[in-house]
Design an enzyme around this catalytic site. Structure first.
Site, mmCIF file in Angstrom:
data_model
loop_
_atom_site.group_PDB
_atom_site.id
_atom_site.type_symbol
_atom_site.label_atom_id
_atom_site.label_comp_id
_atom_site.label_asym_id
_atom_site.label_seq_id
_atom_site.Cartn_x
_atom_site.Cartn_y
_atom_site.Cartn_z
ATOM 1 N N HIS A 1 0.833 -1.438 0.164
ATOM 2 C CA HIS A 1 0.159 -0.086 -0.141
ATOM 3 C C HIS A 1 0.989 1.627 0.141
ATOM 4 O O HIS A 1 2.413 1.285 0.614
ATOM 5 C CB HIS A 1 -1.231 -0.193 0.527
ATOM 6 C CG HIS A 1 -0.520 0.138 2.348
ATOM 7 N ND1 HIS A 1 0.742 -0.885 3.343
ATOM 8 C CD2 HIS A 1 -0.870 0.818 3.491
ATOM 9 C CE1 HIS A 1 0.635 -0.739 4.395
ATOM 10 N NE2 HIS A 1 0.792 0.157 4.108
ATOM 11 N N ASP B 1 5.853 4.352 4.940
ATOM 12 C CA ASP B 1 7.231 3.650 5.541
ATOM 13 C C ASP B 1 7.082 2.321 5.145
ATOM 14 O O ASP B 1 7.749 1.095 4.894
ATOM 15 C CB ASP B 1 6.577 3.073 6.800
ATOM 16 C CG ASP B 1 5.089 2.318 7.362
ATOM 17 O OD1 ASP B 1 4.245 2.773 6.350
ATOM 18 O OD2 ASP B 1 4.828 1.940 8.122
ATOM 19 N N HIS B 2 6.098 2.117 3.647
ATOM 20 C CA HIS B 2 6.143 1.012 2.878
ATOM 21 C C HIS B 2 6.817 1.180 1.399
ATOM 22 O O HIS B 2 7.078 0.365 0.647
ATOM 23 C CB HIS B 2 5.389 0.653 2.052
ATOM 24 C CG HIS B 2 4.080 -0.413 4.396
ATOM 25 N ND1 HIS B 2 4.311 -1.582 4.417
ATOM 26 C CD2 HIS B 2 3.912 0.054 5.751
ATOM 27 C CE1 HIS B 2 3.677 -2.334 5.634
ATOM 28 N NE2 HIS B 2 3.343 -1.021 6.003
ATOM 29 N N ASP C 1 -0.344 -4.023 6.256
ATOM 30 C CA ASP C 1 -0.971 -3.875 7.025
ATOM 31 C C ASP C 1 -2.461 -4.240 6.756
ATOM 32 O O ASP C 1 -3.253 -3.597 5.858
ATOM 33 C CB ASP C 1 -0.776 -2.370 7.246
ATOM 34 C CG ASP C 1 0.814 -2.088 7.569
ATOM 35 O OD1 ASP C 1 1.716 -2.277 6.816
ATOM 36 O OD2 ASP C 1 0.854 -0.168 8.204
#
EC number: 3.1.26.11
Length: 319
Positions: free
Chosen positions: A62, A66-67, A215
């Protein structure tokens, strides 16, 4: 068995000095697939001495920082390594991943000397199977988060059993292409007779199944997608005392993660994506304990930066 899983990072929100952002890399028969690419992912690759040039595909869950904030760095790294990269790089993710990366490439005037192939997933419209070859397939599942979020399933295909040379000779099957086709699982015609692989092959070997899930909030259907998987790496952002915060922020507690894999009868469960508030080993082992109490026979472990898991028959061994 040529199948390794490397844990590049295990944290959420922002990197810590001893914990990079959540990212996992599969090494499979000479090529690599990267799942998520937060800030400092390339540092993890360097530390673990993993070749970024072997990365064939990057799968993004997504579009939260942080990804994805390490993605441009990986793309630039590949471009700056000379003309050694011959194959294209496939990048898979939700709608917007192409715009995000191409905008940055244009603004920073990145010269890339290789092709990038984008596959943007329209949730509930894109076919579940994203990629398939003779050894494996990669599928996606819809997760429950504040924006479109994707879980990835890596499914190794079943392998034909051992070739029985004596049986092949008794059936007068000549060496060469016909034997090869049978070994690959195909039927053949020989002298007007159909020969099926089971006549000359031993018992089929079940392929391994791996899932990467982060997540997401808890939802009942999630366990149905990972039934009897060999290994599931799943987010465990909070301890159970913060279950209301987890619910509000659409994340999982370690206990909920264990409930999901227990319901799915998963053989091994790796906990990942820990909140930055958990800086002490004591906190992480409390997470682990909560999960293990929920699923005592679940072979649950804490994913750790730098950890490598090697496939061994029907399970993964931590090296």
């Amino acid at each position: 068995m040529n199948f390794n899983i490397n844990i590049l990072g295990t944290g959420g929100t922002r990197p810590l000095h001893n914990r990079y952002l959540t990212s996992v890399l599969i090494e499979y028969h000479g090529e690599s697939i990267l799942f998520d690419c937060g800030e400092a992912t390339q540092m993890s690759l360097r530390k673990q001495k993993i070749s970024w040039q072997k990365i064939k595909m990057i799968c993004i869950t997504h579009l939260h920082a942080d990804h994805i904030t390490g993605l441009l760095g990986i793309v630039m790294l590949m471009a700056q390594s000379g003309d050694t990269r011959k194959e294209p790089l496939t990048i898979i993710g939700p709608i917007g991943i192409k715009k995000y990366l191409e905008t940055n490439i244009e603004l920073l005037r990145v010269h890339k000397n290789y092709q990038i192939i984008y596959k943007e997933i329209i949730i509930n419209k894109t076919e579940p199977v994203l990629y398939e070859d003779k050894r494996k397939r990669i599928e996606y599942i819809k997760l429950k988060h504040s924006i479109d979020c994707i879980g990835y399933l890596f499914i190794e295909k079943d392998k034909p059993g051992k070739f029985d040379i004596q049986k092949a000779e008794s059936l007068n099957i000549p060496k060469g292409p016909i034997r090869k086709k049978l070994q690959e699982g195909y039927e053949v015609m020989l002298n007007g007779r159909k020969i099926v692989p089971s006549e000359i092959l031993g018992e089929t070997k079940k392929g391994l199944k791996f899932a990467y899930i982060t997540d997401t909030a808890y939802f009942e259907e999630l366990s149905t997608y990972i039934q009897n998987f060999n290994l599931v790496i799943i987010e465990s952002t909070f301890k159970d005392d913060l279950k209301e915060e987890a619910k509000k922020k659409l994340h999982l507690t370690a206990k909920l993660a264990a409930q999901i894999t227990k319901k799915a009868k998963v053989y091994q469960t790796g906990l990942i994506h820990f909140s930055e508030r958990y800086t002490l080993n004591k906190d992480l082992y409390e997470l682990l304990n909560e999960a293990q109490q929920e699923y005592p026979n679940g072979n649950i472990f804490l994913a750790k930066d730098g950890m490598k898991l090697k496939a061994n028959k029907d399970k993964f061994i931590i090296k």
